[in-house]
Write a protein that holds these residues in place. Sequence first.
Motif, PDB file in Angstrom:
ATOM      1  N   CYS A  73       1.640  -4.634   5.644  1.00  0.00           N
ATOM      2  CA  CYS A  73       1.410  -5.348   4.384  1.00  0.00           C
ATOM      3  C   CYS A  73       2.454  -6.400   4.028  1.00  0.00           C
ATOM      4  CB  CYS A  73       1.379  -4.371   3.220  1.00  0.00           C
ATOM      5  SG  CYS A  73       0.136  -3.096   3.321  1.00  0.00           S
ATOM      6  N   CYS A 127       5.037  -2.187   9.282  1.00  0.00           N
ATOM      7  CA  CYS A 127       4.402  -2.376   7.977  1.00  0.00           C
ATOM      8  C   CYS A 127       3.307  -3.405   8.149  1.00  0.00           C
ATOM      9  CB  CYS A 127       5.415  -2.863   6.940  1.00  0.00           C
ATOM     10  SG  CYS A 127       4.642  -3.182   5.339  1.00  0.00           S
ATOM     11  N   CYS A 133       0.832  -1.214   0.000  1.00  0.00           N
ATOM     12  CA  CYS A 133       0.000   0.000   0.000  1.00  0.00           C
ATOM     13  C   CYS A 133       0.860   1.255   0.000  1.00  0.00           C
ATOM     14  CB  CYS A 133      -0.956   0.004   1.181  1.00  0.00           C
ATOM     15  SG  CYS A 133      -0.210   0.534   2.743  1.00  0.00           S
ATOM     16  N   CYS A 172       3.641   2.905   4.820  1.00  0.00           N
ATOM     17  CA  CYS A 172       4.795   2.928   5.733  1.00  0.00           C
ATOM     18  C   CYS A 172       6.074   3.371   5.031  1.00  0.00           C
ATOM     19  CB  CYS A 172       5.020   1.538   6.323  1.00  0.00           C
ATOM     20  SG  CYS A 172       5.589   0.346   5.072  1.00  0.00           S
TER      21      CYS A 172
HETATM   22  S1  FES Z   1       3.347  -1.318   2.478  1.00  0.00           S
HETATM   23 FE1  FES Z   1       1.407  -1.087   3.447  1.00  0.00          FE
HETATM   24  S2  FES Z   1       1.936  -0.612   5.508  1.00  0.00           S
HETATM   25 FE2  FES Z   1       3.821  -1.101   4.607  1.00  0.00          FE
END
Ligand code: FES
Length: 176
Positions: free
Chosen positions: A147, A145, A110, A113
């Motif tokens: 993700c 992070c 996404c 972070c």
């Molecule tokens: S890439 Fe989504 S929070 Fe780290």
Amino acid sequence: MSSSHRVRVSVDVDGTRYVDDVEPRTLLVHHLREQLGKVGTVVGCDTSNCGSCTVLMGGADGPQHSVKSCSVLAVQADGASVTTVEGLAGPGGELHAVQRAFHELHALQCGFCTPGMIMSAVDLLRDNPDPSDAEVREGLSGNLCRCTGYQNIVRAVQSAAAALRAQAELPEEATV
Ligand code: FES
Ligand code: FES
């Protein structure tokens, strides 16, 4: 209780000097985003926990180190120099080695972070140009992070470290 009392703050951000009057309780991250338009620095929590607001900060001419800009008051940055993720690229817009490595090795999903991760990684590699994977994980432990599972982030930091070491070994005339 509100107060109209404001304090003058002079801070060098990404190479430009900004002088503004701020409320004493204004956080540096809000000053950067709302007053100076540095919206590349983001806010991911209200607990000083996630690290997404990380910038580099130091004395006017001294070394800079990573700080969570949501845990610093704008008035504490008076006289300081700050680098945000927006100030990392070179004069011709060429990406910093850490930015390039995050892009090339898919070290983000996404991307929320990412600005903070990159700033912490830059600070880590200045202190330790050849870290182990464990040292990278430890150095980024203040950045969360949600993700990626961190594997690609560690790979990207190692790739950037190698690129920066190679760059440092070039004879001076080859770098200009
Ligand atoms: S890439 Fe989504 S929070 Fe780290
Ligand atoms: S916004 Fe989460 S640590 Fe600063």
